[in-house]
Design a protein around this motif. Structure first.
Motif, PDB file in Angstrom:
ATOM      1  N   ARG A  29       7.429  -9.790  -2.634  1.00 11.70           N
ATOM      2  CA  ARG A  29       8.045  -8.600  -3.249  1.00 11.70           C
ATOM      3  C   ARG A  29       7.472  -8.372  -4.645  1.00 11.70           C
ATOM      4  O   ARG A  29       7.169  -7.243  -5.034  1.00 11.70           O
ATOM      5  CB  ARG A  29       9.558  -8.770  -3.336  1.00 11.70           C
ATOM      6  CG  ARG A  29      10.237  -8.680  -1.970  1.00 11.70           C
ATOM      7  CD  ARG A  29      11.723  -8.838  -2.093  1.00 11.70           C
ATOM      8  NE  ARG A  29      12.329  -7.745  -2.833  1.00 11.70           N
ATOM      9  CZ  ARG A  29      13.559  -7.771  -3.313  1.00 11.70           C
ATOM     10  NH1 ARG A  29      14.318  -8.849  -3.154  1.00 11.70           N
ATOM     11  NH2 ARG A  29      14.038  -6.725  -3.953  1.00 11.70           N
ATOM     12  N   ALA A  30       7.337  -9.446  -5.398  1.00  8.90           N
ATOM     13  CA  ALA A  30       6.802  -9.302  -6.760  1.00  8.90           C
ATOM     14  C   ALA A  30       5.346  -8.813  -6.701  1.00  8.90           C
ATOM     15  O   ALA A  30       4.938  -7.955  -7.484  1.00  8.90           O
ATOM     16  CB  ALA A  30       6.892 -10.641  -7.496  1.00  8.90           C
ATOM     17  N   ALA A  31       4.574  -9.356  -5.759  1.00 13.54           N
ATOM     18  CA  ALA A  31       3.164  -8.953  -5.643  1.00 13.54           C
ATOM     19  C   ALA A  31       3.057  -7.477  -5.291  1.00 13.54           C
ATOM     20  O   ALA A  31       2.241  -6.737  -5.849  1.00 13.54           O
ATOM     21  CB  ALA A  31       2.469  -9.807  -4.590  1.00 13.54           C
ATOM     22  N   LEU A  32       3.896  -7.055  -4.387  1.00 16.25           N
ATOM     23  CA  LEU A  32       3.873  -5.667  -3.915  1.00 16.25           C
ATOM     24  C   LEU A  32       4.206  -4.684  -5.040  1.00 16.25           C
ATOM     25  O   LEU A  32       3.705  -3.554  -5.071  1.00 16.25           O
ATOM     26  CB  LEU A  32       4.903  -5.531  -2.780  1.00 16.25           C
ATOM     27  CG  LEU A  32       4.668  -4.505  -1.707  1.00 16.25           C
ATOM     28  CD1 LEU A  32       3.308  -4.657  -1.082  1.00 16.25           C
ATOM     29  CD2 LEU A  32       5.758  -4.646  -0.638  1.00 16.25           C
ATOM     30  N   ALA A  33       5.046  -5.132  -5.971  1.00 18.18           N
ATOM     31  CA  ALA A  33       5.485  -4.237  -7.052  1.00 18.18           C
ATOM     32  C   ALA A  33       4.414  -4.060  -8.129  1.00 18.18           C
ATOM     33  O   ALA A  33       4.546  -3.194  -8.988  1.00 18.18           O
ATOM     34  CB  ALA A  33       6.769  -4.789  -7.675  1.00 18.18           C
ATOM     35  N   ASP A  34       3.387  -4.892  -8.110  1.00 21.51           N
ATOM     36  CA  ASP A  34       2.383  -4.842  -9.183  1.00 21.51           C
ATOM     37  C   ASP A  34       1.090  -4.192  -8.672  1.00 21.51           C
ATOM     38  O   ASP A  34       0.094  -4.852  -8.399  1.00 21.51           O
ATOM     39  CB  ASP A  34       2.119  -6.263  -9.698  1.00 21.51           C
ATOM     40  CG  ASP A  34       1.293  -6.260 -10.984  1.00 21.51           C
ATOM     41  OD1 ASP A  34       0.758  -5.193 -11.349  1.00 21.51           O
ATOM     42  OD2 ASP A  34       1.180  -7.328 -11.600  1.00 21.51           O
ATOM     43  N   ASP A  35       1.141  -2.890  -8.589  1.00 21.97           N
ATOM     44  CA  ASP A  35      -0.009  -2.154  -8.065  1.00 21.97           C
ATOM     45  C   ASP A  35      -1.217  -2.274  -8.998  1.00 21.97           C
ATOM     46  O   ASP A  35      -2.365  -2.321  -8.542  1.00 21.97           O
ATOM     47  CB  ASP A  35       0.388  -0.686  -7.889  1.00 21.97           C
ATOM     48  CG  ASP A  35      -0.502  -0.017  -6.856  1.00 21.97           C
ATOM     49  OD1 ASP A  35      -0.841  -0.688  -5.861  1.00 21.97           O
ATOM     50  OD2 ASP A  35      -0.892   1.136  -7.075  1.00 21.97           O
ATOM     51  N   ALA A  36      -0.936  -2.354 -10.313  1.00 22.63           N
ATOM     52  CA  ALA A  36      -2.041  -2.430 -11.287  1.00 22.63           C
ATOM     53  C   ALA A  36      -2.856  -3.700 -11.045  1.00 22.63           C
ATOM     54  O   ALA A  36      -4.091  -3.694 -11.119  1.00 22.63           O
ATOM     55  CB  ALA A  36      -1.486  -2.405 -12.706  1.00 22.63           C
ATOM     56  N   HIS A  37      -2.165  -4.802 -10.747  1.00 20.13           N
ATOM     57  CA  HIS A  37      -2.897  -6.053 -10.507  1.00 20.13           C
ATOM     58  C   HIS A  37      -3.759  -5.930  -9.252  1.00 20.13           C
ATOM     59  O   HIS A  37      -4.924  -6.338  -9.254  1.00 20.13           O
ATOM     60  CB  HIS A  37      -1.918  -7.232 -10.371  1.00 20.13           C
ATOM     61  CG  HIS A  37      -2.627  -8.534 -10.167  1.00 20.13           C
ATOM     62  ND1 HIS A  37      -3.244  -9.211 -11.189  1.00 20.13           N
ATOM     63  CD2 HIS A  37      -2.863  -9.259  -9.038  1.00 20.13           C
ATOM     64  CE1 HIS A  37      -3.827 -10.299 -10.711  1.00 20.13           C
ATOM     65  NE2 HIS A  37      -3.613 -10.358  -9.403  1.00 20.13           N
ATOM     66  N   LEU A  38      -3.179  -5.360  -8.204  1.00 19.69           N
ATOM     67  CA  LEU A  38      -3.944  -5.190  -6.956  1.00 19.69           C
ATOM     68  C   LEU A  38      -5.208  -4.365  -7.229  1.00 19.69           C
ATOM     69  O   LEU A  38      -6.309  -4.722  -6.791  1.00 19.69           O
ATOM     70  CB  LEU A  38      -3.066  -4.520  -5.886  1.00 19.69           C
ATOM     71  CG  LEU A  38      -3.746  -4.251  -4.556  1.00 19.69           C
ATOM     72  CD1 LEU A  38      -4.072  -5.556  -3.842  1.00 19.69           C
ATOM     73  CD2 LEU A  38      -2.868  -3.378  -3.649  1.00 19.69           C
ATOM     74  N   CYS A  39      -5.031  -3.267  -7.967  1.00 23.88           N
ATOM     75  CA  CYS A  39      -6.190  -2.401  -8.261  1.00 23.88           C
ATOM     76  C   CYS A  39      -7.245  -3.164  -9.044  1.00 23.88           C
ATOM     77  O   CYS A  39      -8.454  -3.011  -8.799  1.00 23.88           O
ATOM     78  CB  CYS A  39      -5.758  -1.177  -9.077  1.00 23.88           C
ATOM     79  SG  CYS A  39      -4.803  -0.035  -8.104  1.00 23.88           S
ATOM     80  N   SER A  40      -6.793  -4.008  -9.978  1.00 21.14           N
ATOM     81  CA  SER A  40      -7.746  -4.757 -10.787  1.00 21.14           C
ATOM     82  C   SER A  40      -8.500  -5.773  -9.916  1.00 21.14           C
ATOM     83  O   SER A  40      -9.722  -5.928 -10.040  1.00 21.14           O
ATOM     84  CB  SER A  40      -6.973  -5.419 -11.937  1.00 21.14           C
ATOM     85  OG  SER A  40      -7.552  -6.621 -12.295  1.00 21.14           O
ATOM     86  N   VAL A  41      -7.796  -6.443  -9.008  1.00 21.62           N
ATOM     87  CA  VAL A  41      -8.442  -7.398  -8.091  1.00 21.62           C
ATOM     88  C   VAL A  41      -9.490  -6.684  -7.242  1.00 21.62           C
ATOM     89  O   VAL A  41     -10.628  -7.152  -7.091  1.00 21.62           O
ATOM     90  CB  VAL A  41      -7.378  -8.072  -7.179  1.00 21.62           C
ATOM     91  CG1 VAL A  41      -8.026  -8.740  -5.975  1.00 21.62           C
ATOM     92  CG2 VAL A  41      -6.550  -9.077  -7.967  1.00 21.62           C
ATOM     93  N   VAL A  42      -9.104  -5.539  -6.707  1.00 19.78           N
ATOM     94  CA  VAL A  42     -10.001  -4.797  -5.812  1.00 19.78           C
ATOM     95  C   VAL A  42     -11.252  -4.340  -6.578  1.00 19.78           C
ATOM     96  O   VAL A  42     -12.377  -4.456  -6.085  1.00 19.78           O
ATOM     97  CB  VAL A  42      -9.247  -3.608  -5.164  1.00 19.78           C
ATOM     98  CG1 VAL A  42     -10.199  -2.680  -4.437  1.00 19.78           C
ATOM     99  CG2 VAL A  42      -8.169  -4.127  -4.216  1.00 19.78           C
ATOM    100  N   ALA A  43     -11.036  -3.860  -7.812  1.00 16.82           N
ATOM    101  CA  ALA A  43     -12.179  -3.390  -8.605  1.00 16.82           C
ATOM    102  C   ALA A  43     -13.102  -4.551  -8.955  1.00 16.82           C
ATOM    103  O   ALA A  43     -14.338  -4.434  -8.858  1.00 16.82           O
ATOM    104  CB  ALA A  43     -11.669  -2.706  -9.872  1.00 16.82           C
ATOM    105  N   GLN A  44     -12.514  -5.669  -9.350  1.00 19.02           N
ATOM    106  CA  GLN A  44     -13.361  -6.829  -9.708  1.00 19.02           C
ATOM    107  C   GLN A  44     -14.108  -7.340  -8.484  1.00 19.02           C
ATOM    108  O   GLN A  44     -15.289  -7.692  -8.561  1.00 19.02           O
ATOM    109  CB  GLN A  44     -12.499  -7.959 -10.287  1.00 19.02           C
ATOM    110  CG  GLN A  44     -11.952  -7.641 -11.666  1.00 19.02           C
ATOM    111  CD  GLN A  44     -11.107  -8.786 -12.191  1.00 19.02           C
ATOM    112  OE1 GLN A  44     -11.624  -9.741 -12.742  1.00 19.02           O
ATOM    113  NE2 GLN A  44      -9.806  -8.705 -12.010  1.00 19.02           N
ATOM    114  N   ASN A  45     -13.425  -7.373  -7.346  1.00 25.18           N
ATOM    115  CA  ASN A  45     -14.087  -7.849  -6.122  1.00 25.18           C
ATOM    116  C   ASN A  45     -15.249  -6.929  -5.761  1.00 25.18           C
ATOM    117  O   ASN A  45     -16.326  -7.395  -5.396  1.00 25.18           O
ATOM    118  CB  ASN A  45     -13.080  -7.923  -4.962  1.00 25.18           C
ATOM    119  CG  ASN A  45     -13.748  -8.352  -3.668  1.00 25.18           C
ATOM    120  OD1 ASN A  45     -14.139  -9.498  -3.514  1.00 25.18           O
ATOM    121  ND2 ASN A  45     -13.929  -7.409  -2.755  1.00 25.18           N
TER     122      ASN A  45
END
Ligand SMILES: Cc1ncc(COP(=O)(O)O)c(C=O)c1O
Length: 375
Positions: free
Chosen positions: A277-293
């Motif tokens: 649930r906490a991971a899902l709520a942090d869209d900014a982190h997901l976007c940053s991971v995807v961009a770095q990858n």
């Protein structure tokens, strides 16, 4: 001493000849072995080197107060949030202890002896295990050959051509593991429209968050049009929660209702539910991971190609790299240097290694070791 029974003879015939999923090297002991030698470089399991959202740890920590209580049996709070993300109702979601669990359940419920399960060559290793475990007949369909623009990728036309009245289930990942290849949205919707409605189609989107090609978007957009479609997702990759074991399936509520009776009670533990649930709520982190990858994927692909290696195009967080006849020796030499990559012989791709895209310092360390080994 009583005689030890012939356990194999007692076992379900479908299970007797089944080989277990190969998770790769014994990582915990290797971490110790290489602790004083710069640490182990773990590039064998397509994990997320950037880690989960920083809000996951406090959320998991807060749950420690309630370890003596069972978790939410239905995981409804997490389902609601996943449902909001995809604009669907929670009844279209099933949670799994990793998506691996859902793949096993799906085969158990919908395939049996005499049924055919259609798989693309070079598919994720769990599908054949799930299908064999229930006694189904595996039908492998050739992927596009090396040299084709979609080399080693799924041939959707060939999958359609292989459907028979016995076909129950077609499974493939998009993008695919271990090849990193993908079919675009137009190809997928054309494929889904041609599959008979009584043949189930599993599209495993374990790596979909990593996709940057605008021609590929999630097949979830088609969910309502194709009631025979099941989509699986995982928190193990882009969300960085491989250790918590959380996956989900999106499908018709009537289909999911049939999977519910064989779901283990409380299959998701309380830490996993809170962390997801906490991971899902942090869209900014997901976007940053995807961009770095995406940036590292492009950089590493270029570096590997610049030393003469053939690298398949990838929309995931790993690369499939051709090393030729010396592949096993190269993998062993990297291993001796504490660099773990995944051999592909089990997939019939003996001349390739699969390498997780990592952080820049890790990718540089991989390249330095690779150059040393190749020279
Ligand atoms: C294509 C694919 N599907 C499913 C999984 C399993 O993921 P989970 O950790 O959710 O069980 C993996 C893991 O590597 C994968 O590559």
């Amino acid at each position: 001493m009583p005689a030890v029974p012939d356990f194999k003879a007692l076992a379900n015939p479908a299970i007797r000849t089944l080989a277990a999923y190969d998770p790769g090297h014994d990582i915990p002991s290797l971490r110790q072995r290489f602790a004083d030698a710069g640490g182990l470089l773990e590039l064998g399991s397509n994990e997320n080197p950037f880690g989960p959202s920083p809000s996951v740890l406090p959320a998991v920590h807060a749950e420690l107060q309630l370890l003596h209580r069972y978790p939410d049996p239905s995981g409804m709070a997490l389902k609601r949030e996943i449902a909001r993300l995809h604009g669907i109702v929670p009844e279209r979601i099933a949670l799994g202890n990793g998506s691996h669990e859902l793949l096993m359940q799906l085969a158990q419920v919908f395939a049996g002896a005499d049924d055919e399960v259609l798989l693309s060559r070079y598919c994720f290793a769990v599908y054949p295990i799930a299908a064999k475990a229930v006694g189904a007949n595996l039908v492998f369909v050739d992927a596009y050959p090396a040299g084709h623009p979609m080399a080693l990728g799924h041939d959707l036309d060939a999958l359609i051509a292989a459907i028979t009245p016995r076909t129950k289930l077609i499974c493939f990942a998009n993008p695919n593991n271990p090849t990193g290849t993908w079919c675009d949205s137009a190809q997928l919707s054309d494929f889904l429209a041609r599959v008979p409605s009584d043949v189930l189609v599993l599209v495993d989107e374990a790596y979909i968050e990593y996709v940057t090609d605008p021609a590929l978007t999630s097949v979830l957009a088609h969910g309502a049009r194709f009631p025979n479609l099941i989509v699986t997702r995982t928190f193990s990759k882009a969300y960085g929660l491989a250790g918590l074991r959380v996956g989900y399936a999106v499908a018709d509520p009537g289909l999911l209702a049939l999977m519910e009776p064989i779901r283990e009670s409380f299959n998701l533990n309380s830490l996993a539910l809170a962390g997801a649930r906490a991971a899902l709520a942090d869209d900014a982190h997901l976007c940053s991971v995807v961009a770095q990858n995406a940036a590292e994927r492009e950089w590493l692909t270029g570096e590997l190609r610049s030393i003469g290696l053939t690298v398949l195009p990838s929309q995931t967080n790993f690369l499939l790299v051709h090393f030729g006849p010396e592949t096993a020796a190269i993998e062993q030499a990297l291993f001796e240097r504490g660099v773990i990559v995944r051999p592909m012989a089990g997939y019939g791709l003996e001349d390739y290694l699969r390498i997780t895209v990592a952080t820049r310092p890790e990718n540089e360390r991989l390249l330095a070791n690779l150059k040393a080994v190749l020279s």
